[in-house]
Scaffold this motif. Structure first.
Motif, PDB file in Angstrom:
ATOM      1  N   LEU B  21      -5.628 -36.941  -6.163  1.00 37.56           N
ATOM      2  CA  LEU B  21      -5.183 -36.221  -4.969  1.00 37.56           C
ATOM      3  C   LEU B  21      -4.750 -34.813  -5.342  1.00 37.56           C
ATOM      4  CD1 LEU B  21      -2.940 -38.951  -3.427  1.00 37.56           C
ATOM      5  CD2 LEU B  21      -5.067 -38.148  -2.502  1.00 37.56           C
ATOM      6  N   PRO B  22      -5.172 -33.817  -4.598  1.00 39.83           N
ATOM      7  CA  PRO B  22      -4.643 -32.484  -4.861  1.00 39.83           C
ATOM      8  C   PRO B  22      -3.221 -32.304  -4.341  1.00 39.83           C
ATOM      9  CG  PRO B  22      -6.353 -32.389  -3.177  1.00 39.83           C
ATOM     10  CD  PRO B  22      -6.202 -33.819  -3.557  1.00 39.83           C
ATOM     11  N   GLU B  23      -2.729 -33.262  -3.564  1.00 39.58           N
ATOM     12  CA  GLU B  23      -1.407 -33.108  -2.962  1.00 39.58           C
ATOM     13  C   GLU B  23      -0.463 -34.196  -3.440  1.00 39.58           C
ATOM     14  OE1 GLU B  23      -1.859 -31.978   1.424  1.00 39.58           O
ATOM     15  OE2 GLU B  23      -3.410 -33.369   0.912  1.00 39.58           O
ATOM     16  N   PRO B  24       0.832 -33.930  -3.449  1.00 41.90           N
ATOM     17  CA  PRO B  24       1.755 -34.951  -3.929  1.00 41.90           C
ATOM     18  C   PRO B  24       2.149 -35.963  -2.855  1.00 41.90           C
ATOM     19  CG  PRO B  24       2.902 -32.874  -3.645  1.00 41.90           C
ATOM     20  CD  PRO B  24       1.513 -32.657  -3.187  1.00 41.90           C
ATOM     21  N   ILE B  25       1.878 -37.219  -3.141  1.00 39.69           N
ATOM     22  CA  ILE B  25       2.475 -38.319  -2.376  1.00 39.69           C
ATOM     23  C   ILE B  25       2.845 -39.361  -3.405  1.00 39.69           C
ATOM     24  CG2 ILE B  25       0.222 -39.361  -1.880  1.00 39.69           C
ATOM     25  CD1 ILE B  25       1.515 -40.487   0.686  1.00 39.69           C
ATOM     26  N   HIS B  26       3.956 -40.018  -3.189  1.00 38.99           N
ATOM     27  CA  HIS B  26       4.405 -41.004  -4.164  1.00 38.99           C
ATOM     28  C   HIS B  26       4.347 -42.382  -3.528  1.00 38.99           C
ATOM     29  CE1 HIS B  26       6.695 -42.560  -7.542  1.00 38.99           C
ATOM     30  NE2 HIS B  26       7.345 -43.283  -6.659  1.00 38.99           N
ATOM     31  N   ILE B  69       0.474 -24.857   8.864  1.00 42.07           N
ATOM     32  CA  ILE B  69       0.885 -26.251   8.693  1.00 42.07           C
ATOM     33  C   ILE B  69      -0.008 -26.879   7.638  1.00 42.07           C
ATOM     34  CG2 ILE B  69       0.926 -28.504   9.805  1.00 42.07           C
ATOM     35  CD1 ILE B  69       1.658 -27.048  12.402  1.00 42.07           C
ATOM     36  N   CYS B  70      -1.293 -26.542   7.721  1.00 41.03           N
ATOM     37  CA  CYS B  70      -2.241 -27.105   6.777  1.00 41.03           C
ATOM     38  C   CYS B  70      -3.385 -26.131   6.598  1.00 41.03           C
ATOM     39  CB  CYS B  70      -2.762 -28.436   7.295  1.00 41.03           C
ATOM     40  SG  CYS B  70      -4.163 -29.006   6.375  1.00 41.03           S
ATOM     41  N   GLY B  71      -3.810 -25.935   5.366  1.00 38.39           N
ATOM     42  CA  GLY B  71      -4.869 -24.974   5.098  1.00 38.39           C
ATOM     43  C   GLY B  71      -6.250 -25.481   5.441  1.00 38.39           C
ATOM     44  N   ILE B  72      -6.414 -26.794   5.603  1.00 38.74           N
ATOM     45  CA  ILE B  72      -7.762 -27.321   5.853  1.00 38.74           C
ATOM     46  C   ILE B  72      -8.073 -27.265   7.344  1.00 38.74           C
ATOM     47  CG2 ILE B  72      -9.318 -29.237   5.497  1.00 38.74           C
ATOM     48  CD1 ILE B  72      -7.459 -30.214   3.301  1.00 38.74           C
ATOM     49  N   CYS B  73      -7.128 -27.761   8.153  1.00 38.51           N
ATOM     50  CA  CYS B  73      -7.397 -27.758   9.596  1.00 38.51           C
ATOM     51  C   CYS B  73      -6.592 -26.645  10.257  1.00 38.51           C
ATOM     52  CB  CYS B  73      -7.098 -29.110  10.203  1.00 38.51           C
ATOM     53  SG  CYS B  73      -5.963 -30.116   9.281  1.00 38.51           S
ATOM     54  N   PRO B 358      -6.179 -38.337   3.487  1.00 44.22           N
ATOM     55  CA  PRO B 358      -4.782 -37.929   3.603  1.00 44.22           C
ATOM     56  C   PRO B 358      -4.629 -36.421   3.569  1.00 44.22           C
ATOM     57  CG  PRO B 358      -5.221 -38.671   1.387  1.00 44.22           C
ATOM     58  CD  PRO B 358      -6.480 -38.883   2.153  1.00 44.22           C
ATOM     59  N   CYS B 359      -3.756 -35.923   4.441  1.00 40.82           N
ATOM     60  CA  CYS B 359      -3.411 -34.511   4.410  1.00 40.82           C
ATOM     61  C   CYS B 359      -1.896 -34.463   4.451  1.00 40.82           C
ATOM     62  CB  CYS B 359      -4.009 -33.772   5.591  1.00 40.82           C
ATOM     63  SG  CYS B 359      -3.558 -32.056   5.572  1.00 40.82           S
ATOM     64  N   ILE B 360      -1.292 -34.346   3.272  1.00 40.38           N
ATOM     65  CA  ILE B 360       0.147 -34.526   3.187  1.00 40.38           C
ATOM     66  C   ILE B 360       0.879 -33.302   3.736  1.00 40.38           C
ATOM     67  CG2 ILE B 360       2.002 -35.289   1.658  1.00 40.38           C
ATOM     68  CD1 ILE B 360      -0.322 -37.206   1.757  1.00 40.38           C
ATOM     69  N   CYS B 362       0.116 -31.596   6.304  1.00 39.46           N
ATOM     70  CA  CYS B 362       0.229 -31.806   7.752  1.00 39.46           C
ATOM     71  C   CYS B 362       1.370 -32.765   8.032  1.00 39.46           C
ATOM     72  CB  CYS B 362      -1.027 -32.443   8.322  1.00 39.46           C
ATOM     73  SG  CYS B 362      -2.437 -31.396   8.475  1.00 39.46           S
ATOM     74  N   THR B 363       1.391 -33.864   7.272  1.00 36.89           N
ATOM     75  CA  THR B 363       2.326 -34.943   7.563  1.00 36.89           C
ATOM     76  C   THR B 363       3.763 -34.496   7.441  1.00 36.89           C
ATOM     77  OG1 THR B 363       0.695 -36.305   6.501  1.00 36.89           O
ATOM     78  CG2 THR B 363       2.774 -37.346   6.999  1.00 36.89           C
ATOM     79  N   GLU B 364       4.040 -33.679   6.403  1.00 39.43           N
ATOM     80  CA  GLU B 364       5.440 -33.368   6.135  1.00 39.43           C
ATOM     81  C   GLU B 364       5.862 -32.012   6.685  1.00 39.43           C
ATOM     82  OE1 GLU B 364       5.606 -33.848   1.964  1.00 39.43           O
ATOM     83  OE2 GLU B 364       5.245 -35.971   2.079  1.00 39.43           O
ATOM     84  N   ARG B 365       4.926 -31.137   6.883  1.00 42.15           N
ATOM     85  CA  ARG B 365       5.161 -29.808   7.443  1.00 42.15           C
ATOM     86  C   ARG B 365       6.250 -29.045   6.724  1.00 42.15           C
ATOM     87  NH1 ARG B 365       4.531 -33.416  11.036  1.00 42.15           N
ATOM     88  NH2 ARG B 365       6.705 -33.603  11.531  1.00 42.15           N
TER      89      ARG B 365
END
Lengths: 181, 365
Positions: B21-26, B69-73, B358-360, B362-365
């Motif tokens: 994942l390029p983004e952190p989620i634990h 909020i998110c670079g992809i969308c 997953p787009c973290i 977006c989720t956490e903002r």
């Protein structure tokens, strides 16, 4: 080690960025920019990495992880702050949870601005980081902490096979002795 | 002596820094041997608290925060916020702006789905396919850059329309690009859908039945892959009400179905862009002049590449709006993810995490 400054391995970590810069870091390894042809590999293991690419303005939950990854990277190491957020906090500077830039947490060597930083500027930043990397390596050698330049990697010199064989054999002997005892 | 030994439980941490994942989620994975019995997610690594920035930025500046909020969308986030404020101010934007928003939305969907397909291929170790997907994606990004000025963060939306118009040559180039992309996508889609090695990884992994998808509140391609026909583009925001398209679903309910749905949507996006470019009306203006400040509240819903997103805006008649709230698709898809992780083998975990797209941030903002 001559190979150091030619093919560094990167580790990338997203310290609360918006994803834009992360995707651009990944895009550097894609067919158009293809930094892998120079041996620059995006690795997942901090212990294998030479250059640390951090994106985003670092929030309070992320700060210990950034520090931890930084500590795990072996010396010498160069830190690259990718994107405006990583440089100063950017548009999120006023947010309550943002510390404001990677340099609040770990020392940063190269700043790559841009929102999102373009792959060209990231590659430019990595090239600048390489020069710093060599400098840090030379300094370590002077202080007697690093590996000196390996003459066997120079194209002019022949590889001294005997020396390396001797080393290996002595290692084997040592391990044999350990087993015996 | 036939004593049944209960396997010992071990907890394996997954993330926050993980190569897949390029983004952190634990996620704490509770394991019994090789099987995941429970998964405990913890989030907050990218929480910036940008919703609170409404107190410091006025409602026009807030568009640029919403885009980040998110670079992809990013385009759709900006647009969702703008449409919400436009509804509050009772502003009708010109038709040409509506069509252009539709076109750029579909371009975002194209590059987001291609990115996901690439990451999925990387997740199961198919490097050549990964590179091929991202090579096609560059063409889409080039067109976004040519028409908006930014590769990822485009910043063309503003409350009341668009900042700039496109020329007829640009429209022609956009159409040629999508036709070219469609041509290059066909062999990639064939590999994803028919290749033995891809199928062996995806088929039967991460089953989410129709009932479970409804009960757990899945959204977007995750829901459509469980056979539920929901697509917010059918509600007709922007210019979608003038465009003819079908909702793509699949009844397989597994990772392969999610892949197939997204590939179907890629071709659908190409078709929508072509229709929109054919139908786009000519007009001088792409924005309207605003009068006064917004007062009231509105809940805007739109279909992002990852599913349904809500934008709630409450304005009080001053320059600064009171509350801006976003609910993003990945947040809704986390519960189904945890459900599919239970009982999965450890080696499938990265793949299952990827199948929800997953787009973290977006989720956490």
């Amino acid at each position: 080690m001559k190979s150091f400054h030619k093919s560094p391995w990167l580790i990338h970590y997203d310290a609360s960025s918006c994803n834009g810069c992360d995707i651009e870091v990944l895009a550097c390894t894609m067919p158009r920019y293809d930094v892998e042809r120079f041996g620059i590999i995006n690795t997942g293991n901090p212990m294998h990495a030479d250059i640390f690419c951090v994106t985003g303005g670092v929030n309070t939950q992320n700060a210990p992880i950034v520090k931890q990854i930084y500590d795990q990277i072996p010396e010498p190491k160069v830190v690259l702050a990718v994107g405006t957020c990583a440089c100063t906090g950017g548009i999120f500077k006023e947010c309550y949870n943002i510390l404001g830039g990677v340099d609040q947490v770990i020392p940063v060597d190269v700043y790559v601005p841009g929102c999102a930083a373009r792959p060209e500027s990231i590659i430019d930043g990595v090239v600048k980081a390489l020069a710093l990397y060599q400098e840090k390596h030379d300094k370590m050698v002077q202080e007697g902490r690093g590996l000196p330049e390996d003459p066997s990697l120079d194209e002019d010199n022949d590889v001294d096979e005997n020396a390396s064989n001797d080393d290996n054999s002595s290692d084997e002997n040592a391990s044999d002795e350990e087993n015996a005892s | 002596m036939s004593e049944i030994i209960k396997p010992k439980r071990t907890i394996i941490p997954f993330g926050p820094q993980h190569p897949v994942l390029p983004e952190p989620i634990h996620i704490d994975l509770v394991m019994e041997d090789e099987t995941v019995v429970d998964a405990i997610p913890s989030v907050g690594f990218i929480h910036r608290g940008l919703e609170k920035l409404v107190e410091k930025k006025d409602y026009n500046e807030m568009v640029y925060v919403a885009e980040r909020i998110c670079g992809i969308c990013s385009f759709m986030h900006g647009m969702g916020y703008c449409e919400a404020v436009e509804h509050i101010m009772d502003v009708e934007i010109p038709d040409r702006a509506k069509y252009l928003r539709t076109i750029w939305c579909e371009f975002s969907r194209l590059h987001s789905h291609l990115l996901w397909l690439g990451l999925l291929a990387d997740g199961f170790g198919f490097e050549a396919l990964f590179n091929e997907c991202w090579r096609i994606r560059e063409k889409v990004l080039d067109m976004v850059e040519l028409t908006t000025g930014g590769r990822l963060i485009s910043s063309v939306n503003k409350v009341g329309g668009l900042i700039k118009d496109v020329t007829p040559e640009m429209l022609k180039a956009m159409k040629e690009t999508v036709i070219q992309v469609e041509k290059e996508l066909k062999p990639v889609a064939n590999t994803f859908l028919n290749d033995y090695s891809v199928k062996s990884r995806l088929c039967g992994s991460g089953i989410l039945t129709k009932e479970e998808a409804i009960a757990l509140g899945a959204c977007g391609p995750m829901m459509r892959a469980s056979g539920i026909e929901v697509d917010l583009r059918k509600t007709g925001y922007a210019a979608y009400d003038n465009i003819d398209f079908d909702i793509i679903t699949s009844n397989d309910c597994d990772g392969y179905a999610r892949c197939a749905v997204r590939i179907g949507e890629l071709f659908q996006s190409v078709e929508i862009v072509r229709q929109a470019i054919d139908k786009i009306p000519d007009s001088e203006e792409v924005s309207v002049k605003l009068k006064g400040n917004p007062k009231g509240e509105f809940l805007m819903r739109l279909e992002q590449p990852r599913g349904e997103a809500f934008y709630y805006v409450e304005a009080n008649g001053t320059k600064f709006i009171d509350r801006f709230r976003v609910r993003t698709p990945t947040f809704a898809n986390l519960a189904p993810l945890i459900h599919t992780l239970k009982g999965a083998p450890f080696a499938d975990v990265p793949l299952l995490v990827l199948t929800i797209d997953p787009c973290i941030s977006c989720t956490e903002r």
